[in-house]
Motif scaffolding. Structure first.
Motif, PDB file in Angstrom:
ATOM      1  N   MET A  62       0.845  -1.201   0.000  1.00 44.46           N
ATOM      2  CA  MET A  62       0.000   0.000   0.000  1.00 44.46           C
ATOM      3  C   MET A  62       0.874   1.243   0.000  1.00 44.46           C
ATOM      4  SD  MET A  62      -2.873  -1.158   2.693  1.00 44.46           S
ATOM      5  CE  MET A  62      -1.586  -1.615   3.812  1.00 44.46           C
ATOM      6  N   GLU A  68      -2.435   6.276   6.345  1.00 42.55           N
ATOM      7  CA  GLU A  68      -1.465   5.997   7.405  1.00 42.55           C
ATOM      8  C   GLU A  68      -0.923   7.280   8.026  1.00 42.55           C
ATOM      9  OE1 GLU A  68       1.292   2.940   6.205  1.00 42.55           O
ATOM     10  OE2 GLU A  68      -0.338   1.561   5.742  1.00 42.55           O
ATOM     11  N   TYR A 253      -6.680  -4.470   6.388  1.00 43.60           N
ATOM     12  CA  TYR A 253      -6.681  -3.941   5.028  1.00 43.60           C
ATOM     13  C   TYR A 253      -6.770  -5.079   4.011  1.00 43.60           C
ATOM     14  CZ  TYR A 253      -1.570  -4.642   5.661  1.00 43.60           C
ATOM     15  OH  TYR A 253      -0.335  -5.144   5.956  1.00 43.60           O
ATOM     16  N   ALA A 266      -3.120  -6.683   8.587  1.00 43.49           N
ATOM     17  CA  ALA A 266      -1.961  -7.420   9.078  1.00 43.49           C
ATOM     18  C   ALA A 266      -1.904  -7.200  10.582  1.00 43.49           C
ATOM     19  CB  ALA A 266      -0.668  -6.896   8.457  1.00 43.49           C
ATOM     20  N   ARG A 308       8.922  -6.136  10.433  1.00 43.47           N
ATOM     21  CA  ARG A 308       9.149  -4.746  10.004  1.00 43.47           C
ATOM     22  C   ARG A 308      10.281  -4.151  10.837  1.00 43.47           C
ATOM     23  NH1 ARG A 308       3.718  -5.377  11.550  1.00 43.47           N
ATOM     24  NH2 ARG A 308       2.151  -5.200   9.910  1.00 43.47           N
ATOM     25  N   ARG A 335       6.375   0.459   8.871  1.00 44.69           N
ATOM     26  CA  ARG A 335       5.232   0.052   8.040  1.00 44.69           C
ATOM     27  C   ARG A 335       5.224   0.737   6.683  1.00 44.69           C
ATOM     28  NH1 ARG A 335      -0.233  -0.662  11.389  1.00 44.69           N
ATOM     29  NH2 ARG A 335      -0.461  -2.120   9.661  1.00 44.69           N
TER      30      ARG A 335
END
Ligand code: GLY
Length: 388
Positions: A62, A68, A253, A266, A308, A335
């Motif tokens: 994304m 975000e 998502y 996630a 991450r 992210r």
């Protein structure tokens, strides 16, 4: 020391081969830096025993500066917006340079709330995002379903973010690898355990979670579990937008791909293992199916977890390593590694070549975590340097 010297001059004076730039880490950040540096005439090596095997192998792709944009992360949002604005040109250039499609899609993102509570939570964030002047438009349930008829009838409302796009990381990373190689970058298929193992004018550490051991900076793994589903019959999914939202308190998502894949994510877990748990799969599937009932008929084709590279303030670490002006750090993208690849690559390449940091980088300098000045030197006194 940092650059400011034209690359052709540097390269012409170096025999035998010594890289102008050694990039440690061949994920999307390292590869994009390598591509941009090599395309500008620098001699580049890229060091990684398993290119593309980190967080990007799991990522949904994304490109979401608006969805975000979270409370307390205003400077990060500015960087996300700046990078997302570069994505259309970056995608076109990369597709041309690599001769490969990367799944870049621009339908935009729907932000949705399933229940009244979910909508209240989404609306609070929406008000914050609108307050920042970001392009996001509230939609009533009927307007949402006009855009995406497959949404569940009980979705209570949401918004449309036209500038939140998507790309397929599993196409992006090989394309960056090809583009970097075609531009002249040399790949060294070995892990780097200490910076002293690398011999180059400038070393760029883009090693994701591995940057902590190399630099001592506070990069920690943040686990994410994610699922991949596939629409039956080899057709495209029954929705076109990226859909993000809350479903009974679960943040989720859904990212549709033209080839029928849907990425459903996630979890965000302060853990360093990559185990997939039944509970996480259950919660993600329940939330996804609650928002888009037809997903229940899709094939579940992959469950996977990745790590991450997180930082104490959730923002990346970009710039000279304190006490080592020959080492630039480009890591901790948490992210946002895919969306931030273009701006990171351009600004790190600029910094390598000119020695002058772009003002956009200022909030993300490594010494915000160490309190140690980053080495100073002549390149730091250049007019326009806002870091001093
Ligand atoms: N950017 C999406 C994630 O980290 O899950």
């Amino acid at each position: 020391m940092l650059g400011g010297v034209p690359s052709s001059t540097k390269s012409a004076n170096k025999e035998p081969f010594l890289a102008d730039v050694a990039v440690v880490g061949a994920g999307p950040i390292g590869l994009a830096v390598a591509w941009r540096c090599a395309a500008r005439g620098l001699r580049v090596t890229v060091h990684d025993s398993a290119p593309g095997s980190g967080a990007s192998a799991v990522a949904a792709g994304m490109l979401s500066p608006v969805a975000e944009a979270y409370f307390g992360e205003r400077q990060l949002t500015e960087l996300l917006v700046a990078s997302a604005a570069r994505w259309p040109a970056f995608a076109a250039e990369l597709t041309e340079a690599a001769g490969a499609e990367i799944g870049y899609r621009t339908e935009g993102t729907l932000l949705v709330g399933l229940t009244g509570d979910d909508l209240a939570e989404a609306s609070r964030l929406l008000a914050y995002q609108q307050g920042l002047g970001l392009p996001v438009t509230p939609l009533r349930p009927t307007e949402l379903r006009d855009r995406e008829p497959a949404l569940a009838p009980r979705v209570r409302g949401g918004a449309f973010s036209p500038t939140d796009h998507q790309v397929d990381p599993r196409r992006l990373v090989p394309a960056l690898h090809t583009a970097a190689r075609r531009a002249g970058a040399v790949f060294v298929p070995q892990a780097v355990r200490r910076l002293s193992e690398v011999d180059a004018g400038i070393t760029v550490v883009a090693a994701g979670c591995g940057a902590a051991a190399l630099t001592g900076l506070p990069v920690r793994p943040v686990k994410g579990q994610i699922l991949r589903l596939r629409a039956p019959g080899g057709v495209a999914p029954g929705f076109r937008h990226v859909i993000r939202g809350y479903a009974d308190g679960e943040s989720v998502y859904l990212v549709p791909r033209a080839d029928g894949e849907v990425v459903l994510g996630a979890t965000v877990e302060e853990r360093a293992d990559t185990t997939v748990t039944a509970g996480a799969v259950l919660r993600l599937l329940r939330a996804g199916v609650d928002l888009l009932p037809e997903l229940a008929e899709y094939d579940l084709v992959e469950t996977i977890a990745g790590l991450r590279p997180g930082t104490p303030d959730n923002a990346p670490i970009l710039g000279p390593l304190p006490g080592r002006p020959d080492v630039l750090v480009a890591t901790g993208h948490h992210r946002h590694g895919i969306v931030l690849a273009p701006v990171t690559a351009d600004l790190i390449a600029d910094l390598v070549i000119s020695g002058v940091p772009d003002p956009l980088l200022a909030p993300f300098r490594p010494d915000r975590f160490t309190g140690v000045p980053d080495g100073g030197g002549p390149d730091r006194t250049t007019e326009g340097d806002r870091w001093s």
